[in-house]
Design an enzyme around this catalytic site. Sequence first.
Site, PDB file in Angstrom:
ATOM      1  N   TYR A   1      18.657 -16.400  55.404  1.00 23.97           N
ATOM      2  CA  TYR A   1      19.763 -15.448  55.203  1.00 23.97           C
ATOM      3  C   TYR A   1      19.209 -14.035  55.021  1.00 23.97           C
ATOM      4  CZ  TYR A   1      22.778 -12.444  52.466  1.00 23.97           C
ATOM      5  OH  TYR A   1      23.452 -11.346  51.998  1.00 23.97           O
TER       6      TYR A   1
ATOM      7  N   PRO B   1      25.071 -27.375  38.311  1.00 25.87           N
ATOM      8  CA  PRO B   1      23.709 -27.599  38.835  1.00 25.87           C
ATOM      9  C   PRO B   1      22.852 -26.331  38.808  1.00 25.87           C
ATOM     10  CG  PRO B   1      25.286 -27.415  40.640  1.00 25.87           C
ATOM     11  CD  PRO B   1      26.076 -27.250  39.379  1.00 25.87           C
TER      12      PRO B   1
ATOM     13  N   GLY C   1      36.765  -8.284  56.740  1.00 22.74           N
ATOM     14  CA  GLY C   1      37.715  -7.815  55.722  1.00 22.74           C
ATOM     15  C   GLY C   1      38.532  -8.917  55.071  1.00 22.74           C
TER      16      GLY C   1
ATOM     17  N   LYS D   1      19.556 -10.640  57.402  1.00 25.14           N
ATOM     18  CA  LYS D   1      20.099  -9.360  56.931  1.00 25.14           C
ATOM     19  C   LYS D   1      19.056  -8.240  57.091  1.00 25.14           C
ATOM     20  CE  LYS D   1      23.615  -8.611  55.126  1.00 25.14           C
ATOM     21  NZ  LYS D   1      24.944  -8.225  55.687  1.00 25.14           N
TER      22      LYS D   1
ATOM     23  N   HIS E   1      12.945 -19.688  46.200  1.00 29.03           N
ATOM     24  CA  HIS E   1      13.931 -19.064  45.309  1.00 29.03           C
ATOM     25  C   HIS E   1      13.370 -17.771  44.708  1.00 29.03           C
ATOM     26  CE1 HIS E   1      17.012 -19.976  41.867  1.00 29.03           C
ATOM     27  NE2 HIS E   1      17.198 -18.811  42.434  1.00 29.03           N
TER      28      HIS E   1
ATOM     29  N   THR F   1      21.911  -5.939  51.845  1.00 27.41           N
ATOM     30  CA  THR F   1      21.808  -6.659  50.569  1.00 27.41           C
ATOM     31  C   THR F   1      20.478  -6.330  49.889  1.00 27.41           C
ATOM     32  OG1 THR F   1      21.538  -8.863  49.579  1.00 27.41           O
ATOM     33  CG2 THR F   1      20.964  -8.668  51.894  1.00 27.41           C
ATOM     34  N   ASP F   2      20.424  -6.513  48.569  1.00 29.35           N
ATOM     35  CA  ASP F   2      19.143  -6.327  47.873  1.00 29.35           C
ATOM     36  C   ASP F   2      18.148  -7.417  48.261  1.00 29.35           C
ATOM     37  OD1 ASP F   2      20.188  -8.504  46.488  1.00 29.35           O
ATOM     38  OD2 ASP F   2      19.956  -7.633  44.500  1.00 29.35           O
ATOM     39  N   GLU F   3      18.643  -8.519  48.832  1.00 32.61           N
ATOM     40  CA  GLU F   3      17.739  -9.627  49.166  1.00 32.61           C
ATOM     41  C   GLU F   3      16.764  -9.263  50.277  1.00 32.61           C
ATOM     42  OE1 GLU F   3      19.014 -13.597  49.170  1.00 32.61           O
ATOM     43  OE2 GLU F   3      20.551 -13.252  47.668  1.00 32.61           O
TER      44      GLU F   3
HETATM   45  O1  DAU Z   1      21.723 -10.274  45.788  1.00 33.50           O
HETATM   46  C1  DAU Z   1      22.777 -10.147  46.700  1.00 33.50           C
HETATM   47  C2  DAU Z   1      23.048 -11.499  47.256  1.00 33.50           C
HETATM   48  O2  DAU Z   1      23.605 -12.267  46.232  1.00 33.50           O
HETATM   49  C3  DAU Z   1      23.946 -11.485  48.464  1.00 33.50           C
HETATM   50  O3  DAU Z   1      23.314 -10.800  49.507  1.00 33.50           O
HETATM   51  C4  DAU Z   1      24.220 -12.901  48.907  1.00 33.50           C
HETATM   52  O4  DAU Z   1      25.128 -12.905  49.976  1.00 33.50           O
HETATM   53  C5  DAU Z   1      24.773 -13.698  47.766  1.00 33.50           C
HETATM   54  O5  DAU Z   1      24.926 -15.049  48.154  1.00 33.50           O
HETATM   55  C6  DAU Z   1      23.887 -13.599  46.535  1.00 33.50           C
HETATM   56  O6  DAU Z   1      22.673 -14.361  46.690  1.00 33.50           O
HETATM   57  P1  DAU Z   1      22.091 -15.294  45.538  1.00 33.50           P
HETATM   58  O7  DAU Z   1      21.312 -16.372  46.154  1.00 33.50           O
HETATM   59  O8  DAU Z   1      21.437 -14.490  44.471  1.00 33.50           O
HETATM   60  O9  DAU Z   1      23.498 -15.835  44.942  1.00 33.50           O
HETATM   61  P2  DAU Z   1      23.973 -17.265  44.489  1.00 33.50           P
HETATM   62  O10 DAU Z   1      25.314 -17.089  43.835  1.00 33.50           O
HETATM   63  O11 DAU Z   1      23.846 -18.287  45.559  1.00 33.50           O
HETATM   64  O12 DAU Z   1      22.927 -17.632  43.343  1.00 33.50           O
HETATM   65  C7  DAU Z   1      22.773 -16.797  42.212  1.00 33.50           C
HETATM   66  C8  DAU Z   1      21.650 -17.386  41.383  1.00 33.50           C
HETATM   67  O13 DAU Z   1      22.097 -18.643  40.852  1.00 33.50           O
HETATM   68  C9  DAU Z   1      20.390 -17.697  42.186  1.00 33.50           C
HETATM   69  O14 DAU Z   1      19.245 -17.445  41.375  1.00 33.50           O
HETATM   70  C10 DAU Z   1      20.495 -19.183  42.477  1.00 33.50           C
HETATM   71  C11 DAU Z   1      21.247 -19.715  41.269  1.00 33.50           C
HETATM   72  N1  DAU Z   1      22.098 -20.894  41.528  1.00 33.50           N
HETATM   73  C12 DAU Z   1      23.028 -20.796  42.521  1.00 33.50           C
HETATM   74  C13 DAU Z   1      23.811 -21.883  42.844  1.00 33.50           C
HETATM   75  C14 DAU Z   1      24.826 -21.787  43.962  1.00 33.50           C
HETATM   76  C15 DAU Z   1      21.943 -22.067  40.785  1.00 33.50           C
HETATM   77  O15 DAU Z   1      21.104 -22.153  39.864  1.00 33.50           O
HETATM   78  N2  DAU Z   1      22.731 -23.137  41.110  1.00 33.50           N
HETATM   79  C16 DAU Z   1      23.650 -23.109  42.117  1.00 33.50           C
HETATM   80  O16 DAU Z   1      24.320 -24.141  42.350  1.00 33.50           O
END
Ligand code: DAU
Length: 335
Positions: free
Chosen positions: A149, A204, A10, A153, A275, A125-127
């Site tokens: 991760y 990035p 929380g 989950k 990815h 999560t949807d992942e």
């Molecule tokens: O879909 C739900 C999930 O969303 C949650 O279960 C996770 O806890 C949460 O971390 C999130 O996962 P993602 O990997 O989708 O989220 P993230 O914000 O890390 O990345 C979103 C998208 O952006 C993904 O396609 C990777 C990209 N990205 C992320 C980062 C951190 C970049 O291109 N550059 C970056 O530096």
Amino acid sequence: MRKTVLITGGAGFIGSHFTEYLLAHYPDYEVRVLDALTYAGRRENLAAVEGDPRFIFIHGDVRDKQTVREAMQGAHDVVHFAAETHVDRSILDPDAFITTDVYGSFVMLETARQVGVERFVHVSTDEVYGAIEQGAFTEESPLRPSSPYAASKAGADLLVQAYARTYGLPVLIVRPSNTFGSRQYPEKLIPLFTVRALHDQPLPLYGDGQQRRDWLYVGDHVRAIDTVLHRGQFGEAYNIAGGNERANIEVSRLILHTLGKPESLIQFVKDRPAHDRRYALDDSKLRALGWRPEADFETALRETVLWYANHPEWWQPILQNKQDYQAFVQRWYGR
Ligand code: DAU
């Protein structure tokens, strides 16, 4: 009806929004937050409810059976958010993901079975479904996680289902899509890119930036959990979609436009291994319970970006943390 709800995790991003929401909308509920205050859980996230006599904070780890038992004793309902959540960290150091997300969820379930709770909501999560090129996953789609991760989950999600079938535990599962809003740790795309843009640092963007996510505003997310907690059917899983599918590069541009920064800050970098290209969910099952997302994506994103711009006191201490934040950024982006 007077009742006590135990919320794990929380003090994290979504957990703290849900805690605020529950106390604001249910005057006769008491809320206990159990949180280990690891790097992403922060007591200041609960500032709005500190001092409320219906709120209790318990500092503890979901892997610790004794602590969980004490925290759950007398609770009617449980909403289990506590987890390691960052995909990139799970690629560098999977250990904590397995112990917290899988074993920690097992401790939660086992304790719930012994103590006898009325409802147990597991935040998945949807992942867990992996990527989808076209169309959308339903709750019946197979689980094909890509990262450590997502696999941890998925392990927890399957354990929750097993506890419903084997022991009749009254569980409900939610599988939300990418969530955004205030107080999200600046390792995730939107807060990371916002604080970097504020410092005129490069953003990035992984690979070609064409990966697609469905963005769900945190306010819509917590209403969805409320809906499932109070109206969901035991043993069922519910997808929570945002209805805002965007390519990462579009989201990056929106952040830059909001802050008046140039698109030249976008820097294409080495892709994340495994990815997932695209996530998309069919949320008709949840909509049948009466929920629908309300936030307009562009407006909510602008408000979120401006919240970070106006609250440097929230994220500056994180960015200054050499042992955790800076060490992670260096290891991951410098790899
Ligand atoms: O879909 C739900 C999930 O969303 C949650 O279960 C996770 O806890 C949460 O971390 C999130 O996962 P993602 O990997 O989708 O989220 P993230 O914000 O890390 O990345 C979103 C998208 O952006 C993904 O396609 C990777 C990209 N990205 C992320 C980062 C951190 C970049 O291109 N550059 C970056 O530096």
